[in-house]
Write a protein that holds these residues in place. Structure first.
Motif, short mmCIF file in Angstrom:
data_model
loop_
_atom_site.label_atom_id
_atom_site.label_comp_id
_atom_site.label_asym_id
_atom_site.label_seq_id
_atom_site.Cartn_x
_atom_site.Cartn_y
_atom_site.Cartn_z
N GLY A 43 0.89 -1.23 -0.04
CA GLY A 43 -0.03 0.11 0.13
C GLY A 43 0.76 1.41 0.07
N LYS A 44 1.91 0.99 0.14
CA LYS A 44 2.92 2.19 0.44
C LYS A 44 3.13 3.03 -1.03
CE LYS A 44 7.41 3.54 2.17
NZ LYS A 44 8.35 3.20 3.05
N SER A 45 2.75 2.31 -1.97
CA SER A 45 2.88 2.99 -3.39
C SER A 45 1.41 3.00 -3.93
CB SER A 45 3.53 2.10 -4.49
OG SER A 45 2.95 0.74 -4.77
N CYS A 46 0.52 3.15 -3.04
CA CYS A 46 -1.03 3.43 -3.72
C CYS A 46 -1.13 4.88 -3.85
CB CYS A 46 -1.84 2.77 -2.59
SG CYS A 46 -3.54 2.80 -3.00
N ILE A 47 -1.51 4.86 -5.02
CA ILE A 47 -2.12 6.32 -5.51
C ILE A 47 -3.22 6.88 -4.92
CG2 ILE A 47 -2.42 7.72 -7.57
CD1 ILE A 47 -0.73 5.81 -9.11
N SER A 48 -4.25 6.01 -4.74
CA SER A 48 -5.67 6.40 -4.17
C SER A 48 -5.96 5.26 -3.29
CB SER A 48 -6.77 6.24 -5.35
OG SER A 48 -7.75 6.73 -4.76
N PRO A 49 -5.71 5.85 -1.97
CA PRO A 49 -6.00 4.84 -0.94
C PRO A 49 -7.37 4.56 -0.69
CG PRO A 49 -4.62 6.52 0.09
CD PRO A 49 -4.87 7.01 -1.37
N LEU A 50 -8.20 5.31 -0.82
CA LEU A 50 -9.54 5.48 -0.47
C LEU A 50 -10.27 4.41 -1.67
CD1 LEU A 50 -11.68 6.16 1.49
CD2 LEU A 50 -12.31 8.21 -0.01
N ALA A 114 -0.38 7.53 5.26
CA ALA A 114 0.46 7.87 5.97
C ALA A 114 1.93 6.94 5.49
CB ALA A 114 0.30 7.51 7.38
N MET A 115 1.47 5.71 4.96
CA MET A 115 2.67 4.90 4.52
C MET A 115 3.91 5.59 3.77
SD MET A 115 3.26 1.96 5.95
CE MET A 115 4.10 0.99 4.63
N PRO A 116 3.48 6.27 2.68
CA PRO A 116 4.39 6.83 1.70
C PRO A 116 5.40 7.90 2.82
CG PRO A 116 2.50 7.00 0.66
CD PRO A 116 2.25 6.60 2.25
N LEU A 117 4.94 8.05 3.86
CA LEU A 117 5.83 9.29 4.67
C LEU A 117 6.87 8.50 5.70
CD1 LEU A 117 3.00 11.78 5.44
CD2 LEU A 117 4.48 11.78 3.55
N LEU A 118 6.89 7.30 5.63
CA LEU A 118 7.41 6.32 6.59
C LEU A 118 8.26 5.66 6.03
CD1 LEU A 118 4.56 5.56 8.96
CD2 LEU A 118 6.17 7.41 9.49
N LYS A 119 9.52 5.14 6.62
CA LYS A 119 10.22 4.04 6.20
C LYS A 119 9.53 2.72 6.56
CE LYS A 119 14.47 6.54 6.54
NZ LYS A 119 15.53 6.94 7.10
N ASN A 120 9.94 1.54 6.02
CA ASN A 120 8.99 0.30 6.40
C ASN A 120 9.47 -0.03 7.64
OD1 ASN A 120 8.30 -0.14 3.96
ND2 ASN A 120 9.67 -1.33 3.19
#
Length: 172
Positions: A43-50, A114-120
């Protein structure tokens, strides 16, 4: 080190209700955790989370009839013989499904955002905040008792998560 401290705080928080699960339950929980980790990282690379979350929820509806059949088949084996099924209403079931879907859908959407803003590694340790948040909401909305062990464990977990998240040199 902060990760170890956060996990120790989590263990301390959960210790009063800890029980040794059956091997099957432990294996299913381990698989669930791994699946959640994969789901989060993808989901980190998800363009549209909703949109992605909504689509995943709709696709998961296929499992509902299967799970109902399994539940009805094993209801007696799970020690649930004394449940009064007559007290279950359609309205109650629909409200439970709606509230679960809405709460989970919003939670997943926020998490994907939030995922793209965080490291794994940061995302993994941030997940340790979930039990603290759930317990805190229990205190606020369900009049659960606020205890000193909860305050200590929550402080340890949240403090360690903060230290880990703010650390610029996160080990991979």
């Amino acid at each position: 080190m902060a990760f170890v401290v956060a996990v120790a705080g989590f263990v301390y928080l959960m210790l009063p209700s800890a029980a040794i699960p059956s091997p099957l339950a432990a294996a299913l929980m381990a698989m669930s955790g791994i699946a959640w980790g994969v789901y989060s990282i993808r989901g980190k690379s998800c363009i549209s989370p909703l949109r992605a979350t909504g689509f995943n929820f709709v696709r998961s509806l296929v499992a509902v009839p299967i799970l109902l059949l399994v539940c009805m088949t094993y209801l007696d084996d799970m020690g649930l013989k004394n449940i009064n099924l007559q007290s279950i209403t359609t309205e109650g079931v629909l409200l439970a499904c709606a509230s679960g879907a809405i709460a989970s859908g919003l939670g997943y959407s926020i998490w994907y955002t939030a995922m793209p803003l965080l490291k794994n590694t940061q995302a993994a340790i941030v997940q340790l905040c979930v039990p603290v948040i759930a317990a805190l909401l229990g205190v606020i909305f369900l009049s659960e008792q606020l205890t000193m062990p909860f305050i200590v464990a929550s402080t340890v977990i949240l403090g360690a998560v903060l230290v880990f998240t703010l650390n610029k040199k996160v080990p991979v």
